[in-house]
Design an enzyme around this catalytic site. Structure first.
Site, PDB file in Angstrom:
ATOM      1  N   GLY A   1       0.762  -1.156   0.068  1.00  0.00           N
ATOM      2  CA  GLY A   1      -0.111   0.029   0.027  1.00  0.00           C
ATOM      3  C   GLY A   1       0.806   1.200  -0.032  1.00  0.00           C
ATOM      4  O   GLY A   1       1.950   1.138   0.201  1.00  0.00           O
TER       5      GLY A   1
ATOM      6  N   THR B   1       0.992   3.795   1.910  1.00  0.00           N
ATOM      7  CA  THR B   1       1.554   4.168   3.207  1.00  0.00           C
ATOM      8  C   THR B   1       3.056   3.351   3.788  1.00  0.00           C
ATOM      9  O   THR B   1       3.807   3.981   3.819  1.00  0.00           O
ATOM     10  CB  THR B   1       0.632   4.420   4.465  1.00  0.00           C
ATOM     11  OG1 THR B   1      -0.333   5.055   4.164  1.00  0.00           O
ATOM     12  CG2 THR B   1       1.334   5.051   5.725  1.00  0.00           C
TER      13      THR B   1
ATOM     14  N   ASP C   1      -6.888   0.129   5.699  1.00  0.00           N
ATOM     15  CA  ASP C   1      -8.131   0.902   4.925  1.00  0.00           C
ATOM     16  C   ASP C   1      -8.673   1.682   6.068  1.00  0.00           C
ATOM     17  O   ASP C   1      -9.271   2.737   5.867  1.00  0.00           O
ATOM     18  CB  ASP C   1      -8.961   0.052   4.171  1.00  0.00           C
ATOM     19  CG  ASP C   1      -8.183  -0.758   3.010  1.00  0.00           C
ATOM     20  OD1 ASP C   1      -7.650   0.034   2.196  1.00  0.00           O
ATOM     21  OD2 ASP C   1      -8.506  -1.853   3.029  1.00  0.00           O
TER      22      ASP C   1
ATOM     23  N   GLY D   1      -7.553  -3.240   0.426  1.00  0.00           N
ATOM     24  CA  GLY D   1      -7.725  -2.435  -0.722  1.00  0.00           C
ATOM     25  C   GLY D   1      -6.834  -2.907  -2.038  1.00  0.00           C
ATOM     26  O   GLY D   1      -7.222  -2.484  -3.069  1.00  0.00           O
TER      27      GLY D   1
ATOM     28  N   GLU E   1      -1.118 -11.044   3.738  1.00  0.00           N
ATOM     29  CA  GLU E   1      -0.783  -9.890   4.678  1.00  0.00           C
ATOM     30  C   GLU E   1      -1.164 -10.376   6.176  1.00  0.00           C
ATOM     31  O   GLU E   1      -0.586 -10.159   7.117  1.00  0.00           O
ATOM     32  CB  GLU E   1      -1.628  -8.540   4.554  1.00  0.00           C
ATOM     33  CG  GLU E   1      -0.969  -7.680   3.288  1.00  0.00           C
ATOM     34  CD  GLU E   1      -1.949  -6.567   2.950  1.00  0.00           C
ATOM     35  OE1 GLU E   1      -1.396  -5.614   2.179  1.00  0.00           O
ATOM     36  OE2 GLU E   1      -3.011  -6.520   3.227  1.00  0.00           O
TER      37      GLU E   1
ATOM     38  N   LYS F   1      -7.980   7.399   8.447  1.00  0.00           N
ATOM     39  CA  LYS F   1      -7.931   6.066   8.470  1.00  0.00           C
ATOM     40  C   LYS F   1      -8.615   5.628   9.961  1.00  0.00           C
ATOM     41  O   LYS F   1      -9.283   4.583   9.895  1.00  0.00           O
ATOM     42  CB  LYS F   1      -6.808   5.418   8.076  1.00  0.00           C
ATOM     43  CG  LYS F   1      -6.342   5.594   6.725  1.00  0.00           C
ATOM     44  CD  LYS F   1      -7.186   4.981   5.644  1.00  0.00           C
ATOM     45  CE  LYS F   1      -6.725   5.331   4.301  1.00  0.00           C
ATOM     46  NZ  LYS F   1      -5.342   4.741   3.895  1.00  0.00           N
TER      47      LYS F   1
END
Length: 231
Positions: free
Chosen positions: A33, A35, A91, A103, A110, A128
């Protein structure tokens, strides 16, 4: 109007802060992702500047590609079944540190990585964070079983929608070769109970409710990091 630049800065702040948790000799799960991508980039910079020496276990093709680009040495769970640390994005995260992920359609891998880690840290910006989870829950299902799974998930109170590709016709295919249903349950009052019920649905490979978060690195839009630990 949403401040896109402030959001991007917060993501970077959270991601880079968590990278400082990594020490030489560790085996670290690397999430997927926007971040946690900042975490991976910062780790690459630390390798170059400090000689940081650790092994990474990526959760997706995307994470693997970025880690290689950043000079991170990689391994697998088959070689290191217990990780010192896993860092990932989310998310949505609630006040009790339950999270919704998926997402990027990598939530099954994960979750395996997160559950294999002695310490699981989520990095996120404050947009978030919510008192209770309301985000649609990604559910990875076998293609063979996705219609029955839809029916059973509706029986649990959800509204499942098959995730479709943006640059291709047909459904999104996970790294495991499966479909993703995004299931809207509205406000989720009891995440652990719902997670248990979805685990029992035949054909479900994995879902996006994460119960194993140990710590949250939450970045504010105006700067600063709040660290929230599970009681």
């Amino acid at each position: 109007m949403k401040d896109v630049s402030a959001n991007a800065d917060a993501k970077r702040l959270a991601g880079e802060a968590a990278a400082e948790l990594v020490r030489s000799g560790m085996v670290v799960g690397l999430g997927t992702g926007s971040t946690v991508a900042w975490t991976i980039r910062r780790l690459g910079a630390r390798i170059e500047a400090e000689g940081l020496d650790f092994l990474g276990v990526p959760t997706s093709f995307q994470a693997e590609s970025l880690a290689i680009e950043c000079g991170i040495s990689l391994t697998t769970l088959n070689q290191h079944s217990v990780l010192d640390l896993a860092i990932d994005g989310a998310d949505q995260v609630d006040a009790d540190l339950f999270a919704i992920k998926g997402g990027g359609a990598a939530h099954t891998r994960e979750k395996v990585v997160a559950c294999s880690a002695r310490r699981f840290v989520i990095v996120a910006d404050e947009s978030k964070y919510a008192k209770k989870l309301t985000w649609p829950v990604p559910v990875e299902v076998l293609p063979f079983a996705y219609r029955p799974a839809e029916r059973w998930l509706r029986a649990l109170g959800g509204e499942p929608v098959l995730r479709l590709g943006r640059m291709k016709d047909g459904p999104v295919i996970t790294d495991n070769g499966n479909f993703v249903l995004d299931v809207n349950f509205g406000t989720i009052e009891e995440p652990a109970a719902l997670a248990s019920k979805m685990n029992a649905v035949a054909g479900v490979v994995g879902h996006g409710i994460f119960e194993s978060v140990d710590e949250l690195y939450l970045a504010g839009m105006g700067g600063g990091i709040k660290r929230i630990k599970r009681d």
